[in-house]
Each structure stands twice: as C-alpha cells, then as structure tokens.
Design an enzyme around this catalytic site. Structure first.
Site, mmCIF file in Angstrom:
data_model
loop_
_atom_site.group_PDB
_atom_site.id
_atom_site.type_symbol
_atom_site.label_atom_id
_atom_site.label_comp_id
_atom_site.label_asym_id
_atom_site.label_seq_id
_atom_site.Cartn_x
_atom_site.Cartn_y
_atom_site.Cartn_z
ATOM 1 N N ASP A 174 0.844 -1.080 0.197
ATOM 2 C CA ASP A 174 0.157 -0.130 0.293
ATOM 3 C C ASP A 174 0.772 1.212 -0.067
ATOM 4 O O ASP A 174 1.819 1.234 0.401
ATOM 5 C CB ASP A 174 -1.013 0.057 1.223
ATOM 6 N N GLU A 217 -0.598 -1.911 5.165
ATOM 7 C CA GLU A 217 0.031 -2.032 6.420
ATOM 8 C C GLU A 217 0.000 -0.816 7.138
ATOM 9 O O GLU A 217 0.330 -0.654 8.368
ATOM 10 C CB GLU A 217 1.693 -2.345 6.047
HETATM 11 NI NI NI Z 1 6.486 1.104 5.656
#
Ligand code: NI
Length: 393
Positions: A79, A137
């Site tokens: 991401d 994340e």
């Molecule tokens: Ni990172």
C-alpha cells in the site's frame, strides 16, 4: 545451476522497472486493486499457485519444490500513503494526493523478482514458499491479521516468516538485523471530555473543558516520566487536541487523541489502564466527565533469535561482513508483528540512503525517494535466505 549473482544481474533492470511502475500507480490500503492484479498476473505467468484476492486486495502465491520439506513465508506490503509527491522524477506518482512514500513499491518489486528467480529453480528446491503480498500496512487494523485469518499461514503450514523494510536511515549497500523487540506496539486512544459551556466572563457557572483537557494532557505526560522504569522504552503522545470555537466562549466539550508505544506486553496493559484512569480521574476532580476509547493497534515486532542470526549470516554472504549492521530499536509500528506471533522469523532492513545523490528524505516525506541499487540487494537476501532455509534438515 546458475549462480545467485548471475540471476540477480538478469533481474536488476526488471526490479527497477517494476518499482517505478508501482511508484507511478500508488493505491491506498485495501484499495490496491490495480497493484493486486499486477502481482497476481505476474505470479500466474511464473506458474505459481495464486490466490487473489485474499484479505480484500492481497495476493498469496505458493511455490512448491520437487520434494516435501519446510515452508517459508516471504511478505511484502503493497500500500501507499495519502501524500502528494513533491519529487520531480520521470516515475513520479500519477495519482494526486497518493504516493509510495514508505518504500512498499520497492518491497513489492523485490518480492516479485525473488519469486521469479525461485520459480526458475523450483526443481532444486525442497518444501514450499508462500509469497504474501499484504494490503494496507499503513493503517490499523492492517492487512496482516486478515491474511492470517484467511489461512495464509495454514496450508501449507508455515515454519518461518521473513520480511524486509527498505530504510532511509541506512546507507545503500547495507543490511541490518536485530534480535528481540525492534518495533513497538502502537495503540491509540480517544478521550471525550464533557463539561458545561458558557460565557468566558462567567467561569464559575461553567465546567471548562479546555482547562480540563490541558490538565489531562499534563497528567498523562507524567505517567511515562514517573511510573515507567526509565530503562524501559515507552511513549505517550497526545497528537490531537480540540476544544472551543471562540475566544470568549467556554467550550462544553473537548477531544484529545493520542498514541501509546511500548515493547513490553505487560507494560502495554498497564499503560492502557493508566491512560483511562488518569484521564477520567482528572476530569472527575475538575467536575467534568471523560469517556476513554482505547484502540489496540499492532503488537510489537519481535525477531526470533536463531532466525535473526541466520538472516545476519545470509546478509554477510550477500553484502559482505562490513556492510551488515545492527539496527536501532524504533517506536514505530508494523503489522509484520502478527506473522512473527505465529511463527519464528526475522524482519530486517535494507539500506536505501545515498547522501551524495540527495536521496536523504525520510519515510512518509513528500520527497522520499530511494537509491534503487538497494532493490537487487533485497532480491538477493530473499532468494539466498529461502534457499538456505529450505536446504536445512
Ligand atoms: Ni512502511
């Protein structure tokens, strides 16, 4: 069999090309649809069993060797961040307000190239490799828990987990590992203070929530300073404070939001309790009320000792003795922690900083950019450690 070095040279251009493609097309957590398709198409073309989507926008690949054996999981987060890129480079983000400013484009490109090399050598491998391309994340609850809940570690059952993060704190060409806790548990809290608003000139008729918020904030900062062993890392930060609309009005509500960072699981519980106790008690003492909402975030990232020594050893083979360093602990959070709770392993760093080229801006900065010479280093680390791990009895 071709040497690892020769194979790394053949993918050196591709890993940069992939990273730049991903850099130009960043997507936020759980919205990584194009990224996910890009990954799944590549894995399928390599003949890797591919499950997509998993955990909304994640991709799981399974590569089986010629004979049964252990299973290694390699993870890349995929991401990007809600940041407007300020770099003037040919591979600049094409999406306004979204940028790969943490290096996850690099992680994804590295794991794709590692998958390609490992797939080309599958006949020489025992056991299995799980490639976990994890969404989201950057924002709790994150994608790691969801991938684990959907079975990424179960079939085949994973024996060891490895992940890497590119690091602007380390010079390009270096690799860093450290046993034990390396990143903190990262929790959040929200304190809603309620009082009685009114005219600024008639405070005795009010319960001033701006003042209560100020006292709560000061009291919270005494918790780490006076209740935690100074040799034990802990942080309480109030990052957001809101109250009032005008200079001559006493506000009837106030909001404080903050984060608590710890390594020790017991201390984590203690601070969660103390944030609520301190905030509600101070508010009560000042005739206000306080409602505390505590959000448990990612647990601490704890590297297993044997696997970390193993990774450091592989790093010495890949980059040479003098280029292997012990990283510092950080109070940042990272949901690779969940993989490490389920299987022993190591989360390590690959240096990307290059002062002479001005590649010095930190993670999450709009001018973040890496020295791409780090990418083949990451590929080599994944390939070498996977082959060495699977070759063991
Ligand atoms: Ni990172």
């Amino acid at each position: 069999m071709v040497s690892t070095r020769a194979d790394i040279r053949t993918i050196a251009e591709q890993v940069v090309r992939d990273r730049r493609h991903l850099h130009m097309h960043p997507e936020l957590g759980f919205q990584e649809h194009q990224t996910s398709r890009f990954i799944a198409d590549r894995l399928r073309a390599l003949g890797i069993d591919t499950r997509a989507p998993i955990a909304e926008t994640g991709v799981m690949g399974i590569l089986r060797g010629r004979a049964p054996g252990k299973t290694v999981l390699l993870r890349a987060d995929i991401d990007a961040l809600p940041i407007d890129e300020e770099n003037d480079v040919p591979y600049r983000s094409t999406v306004p307000g979204v940028m790969h400013a943490c290096g996850h484009d690099g992680h994804t490109a590295i794991l794709l190239s590692a998958a390609e090399i490992l797939a080309s050598r599958r006949d020489a491998l025992r056991g299995a490799i799980v490639f976990a391309f994890q969404p989201c994340e950057e924002r709790p609850p994150g994608g790691a828990q969801a991938m684990i809940a959907q079975g990424v570690m179960d079939d085949p059952k994973v024996d060891a987990v490895f992940g890497l993060h590119l690091s602007q704190e380390l010079p390009v060409g270096t690799v860093a590992a450290r046993p034990g806790p390396i990143m903190a548990a990262a929790d959040m809290f929200r304190l809603e203070i309620a009082g009685r608003g009114g005219h600024a000139a008639r405070p005795h008729e009010c319960v001033d929530t701006a003042l209560v918020a100020a006292q709560v904030m000061v009291a919270l900062h005494a918790v780490v300073a006076r209740e935690v062993n100074p040799l034990e890392p802990a942080v309480i930060t109030v990052g957001q404070i809101q109250a009032g609309t005008a200079p001559n009005v006493i506000p009837d509500s106030a909001l404080l939001r903050g984060t608590v960072r710890t390594f020790d699981p017991d201390l984590r519980q203690v601070l969660a309790r103390r944030v609520e106790e301190v905030a509600t008690s101070v508010a009560t003492a000042m005739r206000a009320t306080c409602r505390c909402t505590y959000e448990w975030g990612y647990p601490a990232v704890i590297n297993e000792e044997t696997q970390t020594a193993f990774v450091a050893n592989i790093a010495r083979q890949a980059v040479g003795e003098t280029q292997v360093v012990t990283r510092d602990q950080s109070m940042g959070g990272e949901d690779f922690a969940y993989f490490l709770q389920r299987a022993p392993g190591c989360f390590f760093n690959v240096g990307t900083r290059n002062d002479s080229r001005g590649l010095v801006w930190g993670h999450h900065h709009p001018r973040f950019d890496i020295d791409e010479a780090a990418l083949p280093v990451g590929v080599e680390m994944f390939v070498r450690l996977t082959e060495a791990y699977l070759a063991r009895d």
